[in-house]
Design a protein around this motif. Structure first.
Motif, PDB file in Angstrom:
ATOM      1  N   ILE A  25       0.842  -1.197   0.000  1.00  0.00           N
ATOM      2  CA  ILE A  25       0.000   0.000   0.000  1.00  0.00           C
ATOM      3  C   ILE A  25       0.879   1.250   0.000  1.00  0.00           C
ATOM      4  CG2 ILE A  25      -1.659   1.329   1.376  1.00  0.00           C
ATOM      5  CD1 ILE A  25      -2.836  -1.459   2.258  1.00  0.00           C
ATOM      6  N   PHE A  26       1.928   1.253   0.815  1.00  0.00           N
ATOM      7  CA  PHE A  26       2.853   2.381   0.851  1.00  0.00           C
ATOM      8  C   PHE A  26       3.450   2.623  -0.533  1.00  0.00           C
ATOM      9  CE2 PHE A  26       6.876   4.480   1.360  1.00  0.00           C
ATOM     10  CZ  PHE A  26       6.730   5.340   2.440  1.00  0.00           C
ATOM     11  N   ASP A  27       3.953   1.553  -1.150  1.00  0.00           N
ATOM     12  CA  ASP A  27       4.565   1.686  -2.481  1.00  0.00           C
ATOM     13  C   ASP A  27       3.572   2.252  -3.492  1.00  0.00           C
ATOM     14  OD1 ASP A  27       7.090   0.822  -1.743  1.00  0.00           O
ATOM     15  OD2 ASP A  27       6.743  -1.252  -2.375  1.00  0.00           O
ATOM     16  N   GLU A  28       2.338   1.786  -3.443  1.00  0.00           N
ATOM     17  CA  GLU A  28       1.314   2.248  -4.381  1.00  0.00           C
ATOM     18  C   GLU A  28       0.945   3.717  -4.139  1.00  0.00           C
ATOM     19  OE1 GLU A  28      -1.467   1.990  -7.497  1.00  0.00           O
ATOM     20  OE2 GLU A  28       0.035   0.496  -6.919  1.00  0.00           O
ATOM     21  N   LEU A  29       0.688   4.066  -2.895  1.00  0.00           N
ATOM     22  CA  LEU A  29       0.209   5.414  -2.587  1.00  0.00           C
ATOM     23  C   LEU A  29       1.312   6.462  -2.610  1.00  0.00           C
ATOM     24  CD1 LEU A  29      -2.366   4.747   0.296  1.00  0.00           C
ATOM     25  CD2 LEU A  29      -2.759   4.873  -2.174  1.00  0.00           C
ATOM     26  N   SER A  30       2.541   6.061  -2.378  1.00  0.00           N
ATOM     27  CA  SER A  30       3.632   7.053  -2.353  1.00  0.00           C
ATOM     28  C   SER A  30       3.852   7.683  -3.727  1.00  0.00           C
ATOM     29  CB  SER A  30       4.926   6.432  -1.820  1.00  0.00           C
ATOM     30  OG  SER A  30       5.389   5.413  -2.671  1.00  0.00           O
ATOM     31  N   ASP A  31       3.405   7.015  -4.783  1.00  0.00           N
ATOM     32  CA  ASP A  31       3.516   7.587  -6.134  1.00  0.00           C
ATOM     33  C   ASP A  31       2.743   8.900  -6.258  1.00  0.00           C
ATOM     34  OD1 ASP A  31       5.163   5.586  -6.997  1.00  0.00           O
ATOM     35  OD2 ASP A  31       3.583   4.446  -8.001  1.00  0.00           O
ATOM     36  N   ASP A  32       1.751   9.089  -5.394  1.00  0.00           N
ATOM     37  CA  ASP A  32       0.952  10.315  -5.428  1.00  0.00           C
ATOM     38  C   ASP A  32       1.618  11.475  -4.698  1.00  0.00           C
ATOM     39  OD1 ASP A  32      -0.984   8.932  -6.833  1.00  0.00           O
ATOM     40  OD2 ASP A  32      -2.142   8.432  -5.038  1.00  0.00           O
ATOM     41  N   HIS A  33       2.796  11.238  -4.143  1.00  0.00           N
ATOM     42  CA  HIS A  33       3.542  12.257  -3.396  1.00  0.00           C
ATOM     43  C   HIS A  33       4.886  12.483  -4.082  1.00  0.00           C
ATOM     44  CE1 HIS A  33       0.878  12.320   0.195  1.00  0.00           C
ATOM     45  NE2 HIS A  33       0.590  11.116  -0.239  1.00  0.00           N
ATOM     46  N   PRO A  34       4.962  13.430  -5.009  1.00  0.00           N
ATOM     47  CA  PRO A  34       6.198  13.642  -5.774  1.00  0.00           C
ATOM     48  C   PRO A  34       7.446  13.822  -4.912  1.00  0.00           C
ATOM     49  CG  PRO A  34       4.431  14.998  -6.654  1.00  0.00           C
ATOM     50  CD  PRO A  34       3.912  14.359  -5.400  1.00  0.00           C
ATOM     51  N   GLU A  47      -5.597   3.535   5.605  1.00  0.00           N
ATOM     52  CA  GLU A  47      -5.877   4.800   6.272  1.00  0.00           C
ATOM     53  C   GLU A  47      -4.641   5.301   7.035  1.00  0.00           C
ATOM     54  OE1 GLU A  47      -8.662   5.990   9.976  1.00  0.00           O
ATOM     55  OE2 GLU A  47      -9.731   5.081   8.282  1.00  0.00           O
ATOM     56  N   ALA A  48      -3.971   4.400   7.732  1.00  0.00           N
ATOM     57  CA  ALA A  48      -2.760   4.782   8.475  1.00  0.00           C
ATOM     58  C   ALA A  48      -1.630   5.168   7.519  1.00  0.00           C
ATOM     59  CB  ALA A  48      -2.330   3.640   9.393  1.00  0.00           C
ATOM     60  N   ILE A  49      -1.499   4.457   6.413  1.00  0.00           N
ATOM     61  CA  ILE A  49      -0.444   4.758   5.439  1.00  0.00           C
ATOM     62  C   ILE A  49      -0.694   6.126   4.802  1.00  0.00           C
ATOM     63  CG2 ILE A  49       0.589   4.089   3.223  1.00  0.00           C
ATOM     64  CD1 ILE A  49       1.462   2.267   5.535  1.00  0.00           C
ATOM     65  N   GLU A  50      -1.947   6.440   4.508  1.00  0.00           N
ATOM     66  CA  GLU A  50      -2.255   7.760   3.954  1.00  0.00           C
ATOM     67  C   GLU A  50      -1.807   8.862   4.909  1.00  0.00           C
ATOM     68  OE1 GLU A  50      -6.441   7.320   3.147  1.00  0.00           O
ATOM     69  OE2 GLU A  50      -6.080   6.527   1.130  1.00  0.00           O
ATOM     70  N   ALA A  51      -2.058   8.683   6.197  1.00  0.00           N
ATOM     71  CA  ALA A  51      -1.619   9.661   7.199  1.00  0.00           C
ATOM     72  C   ALA A  51      -0.092   9.684   7.282  1.00  0.00           C
ATOM     73  CB  ALA A  51      -2.233   9.323   8.559  1.00  0.00           C
ATOM     74  N   LEU A  52       0.528   8.519   7.253  1.00  0.00           N
ATOM     75  CA  LEU A  52       1.991   8.430   7.307  1.00  0.00           C
ATOM     76  C   LEU A  52       2.630   9.167   6.141  1.00  0.00           C
ATOM     77  CD1 LEU A  52       4.669   7.276   8.423  1.00  0.00           C
ATOM     78  CD2 LEU A  52       4.194   5.205   7.051  1.00  0.00           C
ATOM     79  N   LEU A  53       2.108   8.979   4.950  1.00  0.00           N
ATOM     80  CA  LEU A  53       2.661   9.643   3.777  1.00  0.00           C
ATOM     81  C   LEU A  53       2.572  11.160   3.912  1.00  0.00           C
ATOM     82  CD1 LEU A  53       1.309   7.227   1.042  1.00  0.00           C
ATOM     83  CD2 LEU A  53       3.703   7.522   1.719  1.00  0.00           C
ATOM     84  N   GLY A  54       1.486  11.641   4.482  1.00  0.00           N
ATOM     85  CA  GLY A  54       1.354  13.072   4.730  1.00  0.00           C
ATOM     86  C   GLY A  54       2.412  13.565   5.711  1.00  0.00           C
ATOM     87  N   ILE A  55       2.654  12.797   6.760  1.00  0.00           N
ATOM     88  CA  ILE A  55       3.679  13.149   7.748  1.00  0.00           C
ATOM     89  C   ILE A  55       5.057  13.176   7.102  1.00  0.00           C
ATOM     90  CG2 ILE A  55       4.905  12.299   9.809  1.00  0.00           C
ATOM     91  CD1 ILE A  55       2.100  11.216  10.748  1.00  0.00           C
ATOM     92  N   LEU A  56       5.386  12.136   6.339  1.00  0.00           N
ATOM     93  CA  LEU A  56       6.697  12.058   5.687  1.00  0.00           C
ATOM     94  C   LEU A  56       6.868  13.180   4.669  1.00  0.00           C
ATOM     95  CD1 LEU A  56       6.932   8.195   5.187  1.00  0.00           C
ATOM     96  CD2 LEU A  56       8.166   9.573   6.879  1.00  0.00           C
TER      97      LEU A  56
END
Length: 168
Positions: A21-30, A150-159
């Motif tokens: 999930i992290f790998d997939e969603l992190s693509d949305d964060h340049p 849901e947690a990964i989405e929040a994590l990506l925002g934090i990172l």
């Protein structure tokens, strides 16, 4: 490059779902693309096992392919390379502390970390745990995958915010 390590027990359900999930969603964060990577491992894993079928199915329902995952046992190299270690439950933190006490400064539960709870969660531990779906029906895996997402989405925002601050 910042490395996030997701840890559960067998590395066939929760932590590999988090990794995928992290790998997939992190693509949305340049900002994260060339600055953050992740891995997963299990405190009691056997190297080379496939992800559980229900975990694969739950990911597939989200449009994520986890078929290439092979389990890894938590080891010193993975712990040393990680900048942050996110466990699925506090009991995984206990296991990490017994094996790698020097890693505790960078170890948190996933749900606790995104809620602002660093280190061990307090007595309301269940609130910060991702329950193990092992041997449960598919709908339980789907619920766990959504909880992790849901947690990964929040994590990506934090990172993303951390990297933005570092770039100044």
């Amino acid at each position: 490059m910042k490395t996030v390590l997701f840890v559960c027990s067998g590395n066939t359900c929760r932590s590999p779902m988090a990794e995928a999930i992290f790998d997939e969603l992190s693509d949305d964060h340049p900002r994260l693309r060339n600055n953050v990577k992740c891995a997963s491992a299990g405190t009691m894993a056997f190297d080379g096992d496939r992800m559980m079928d229900h975990a694969l199915d739950a990911l597939e329902k989200m449009g994520i392919d986890g078929s290439r995952h092979r389990s890894k046992r938590l080891n010193e190299r993975l712990v040393d390379e990680a900048d942050i270690i996110l466990t699925m439950e506090a009991c995984h933190m206990d296991e990490l502390e017994a094996l790698y006490p020097e890693a505790m400064e960078k170890t948190h539960t996933l749900k606790g970390y995104v809620a602002g709870v660093e280190g061990y969660p307090d007595d309301s531990e269940d609130e910060y745990s991702v329950d193990d779906p092992y041997r449960m029906p598919l709908d339980t895996y789907e619920e766990v995958a959504c909880e992790i997402r849901e947690a990964i989405e929040a994590l990506l925002g934090i990172l993303d915010r951390q990297i933005e601050e570092e770039e100044g």
